[in-house]
Design a protein around this motif. Sequence first.
Motif, PDB file in Angstrom:
ATOM      1  N   LEU A  92     -12.706 -37.918   3.338  1.00 22.25           N
ATOM      2  CA  LEU A  92     -12.820 -37.693   2.035  1.00 22.25           C
ATOM      3  C   LEU A  92     -11.759 -36.602   1.478  1.00 22.25           C
ATOM      4  O   LEU A  92     -11.198 -36.661   0.376  1.00 22.25           O
ATOM      5  N   VAL A 134      -9.326 -37.721  -1.770  1.00 26.19           N
ATOM      6  CA  VAL A 134      -9.335 -36.941  -3.040  1.00 26.19           C
ATOM      7  C   VAL A 134      -8.207 -36.450  -3.436  1.00 26.19           C
ATOM      8  O   VAL A 134      -7.581 -36.149  -4.751  1.00 26.19           O
ATOM      9  N   CYS A 185     -17.639 -41.520  -6.891  1.00 33.11           N
ATOM     10  CA  CYS A 185     -17.300 -41.817  -5.604  1.00 33.11           C
ATOM     11  C   CYS A 185     -18.398 -42.486  -4.962  1.00 33.11           C
ATOM     12  O   CYS A 185     -19.667 -42.227  -5.171  1.00 33.11           O
ATOM     13  N   TRP A 237     -15.269 -43.801   2.362  1.00 38.07           N
ATOM     14  CA  TRP A 237     -15.296 -43.257   1.242  1.00 38.07           C
ATOM     15  C   TRP A 237     -14.438 -43.857   0.084  1.00 38.07           C
ATOM     16  O   TRP A 237     -13.415 -44.471   0.428  1.00 38.07           O
ATOM     17  N   PRO A 249     -13.475 -42.932  -3.832  1.00 34.37           N
ATOM     18  CA  PRO A 249     -13.351 -42.065  -4.871  1.00 34.37           C
ATOM     19  C   PRO A 249     -12.518 -43.133  -5.858  1.00 34.37           C
ATOM     20  O   PRO A 249     -11.379 -43.756  -5.487  1.00 34.37           O
ATOM     21  N   TYR A 289     -19.153 -34.872   1.676  1.00 32.39           N
ATOM     22  CA  TYR A 289     -19.212 -34.913   0.286  1.00 32.39           C
ATOM     23  C   TYR A 289     -19.226 -33.615  -0.448  1.00 32.39           C
ATOM     24  O   TYR A 289     -18.516 -33.527  -1.502  1.00 32.39           O
TER      25      TYR A 289
END
Length: 335
Positions: free
Chosen positions: A57, A69, A106, A113, A115, A233
């Motif tokens: 992530l 991200v 997310c 993951w 997002p 996270y």
Amino acid sequence: MTGLVTCGKIHLCPVCSAKIRAARSEEIDTITGAWQEAGHGLAMMTLTLRHYRRMPLGTTRKRERSGLVAVQHDAWITAFGSRAGKMWQRLQNDHGVIGYVRVWECTQGGNGWHPHFHVLLFLDRPWTRDRADAFEAAARDRWLRSVQKAGGYRPNDRGVKVDVPRPEDARQFSRYLFKNQDGKARFERWTPGAELARADLKTGQQDGSRMPFEVAQGAAAGLADDVPLWHEYEYAAHGIRAMYWSNGLRALLADLVDLDDRSDEEIAAEDVGGEGLALIPAETWYRAVIRHRGRSLDLLKAAEAGGAWAVRGLVESWGLVWGRDVLDAPPPPAN
């Protein structure tokens, strides 16, 4: 609840998140209703990434930017943000885009993951489907190139989706932003406020994807795989804006409605009145509620839908004994 110390962390605290998102959802509903009453239009753009199970992530922290991200936010900056350039300004002008609200969300599932951004577009006039398709095609081209430039995999054709409400569904459109509890709602079941702000009420889809607080629930229950997922996270969500308003939009909207200018921390710290429905001892909570996926959300839904009798019926269906495992709510304190 009253007299509690609050943290105001919308991504990490289920208590503060619920209060903040409820307030933001209500504000969005009020704004979008007034916007449409004034003859303007709304559209929803969703931006996603191509991702795989083992992709981290990541984080957007300075000097540590990495993972999904970082790709997501860097792609936004070059496609629609501060480095988007004159072509993005021209695209907005050509299609009558006055401004937008961008919300980060997310989930976690079988492909890792996920997002994504929900972007509520405020339009000078309502779009036809043809106009929405034209904007979607141009936005997709910008997003695909920007994601690759940021180091991500080229998204597929579903990486950008633009939806508009049918005229008869306009008053229901606000649910699209914050609620979407079953993960597959359509516009006639949504409002912008709920889809944008109420990620705390969402649950994952039938493909096994989960919202972050469902991962936290598993971690709290001691599930070995969920503990590192929640930590990942927790680190990634630091510093990410849950909601971002384009420059000048709130000033424009202030002419239509009274805006809620409280900070997230101020909303979280505000005492919320209400009537107690039941008292669940800590031992019961951790043994019979939090360790069972979905029960805490079912409890909230029962309380909202039917009050104390619905809560009692639900907990008794779990084999709990009212008066022993779950108690009557204490009387409110005297003034």
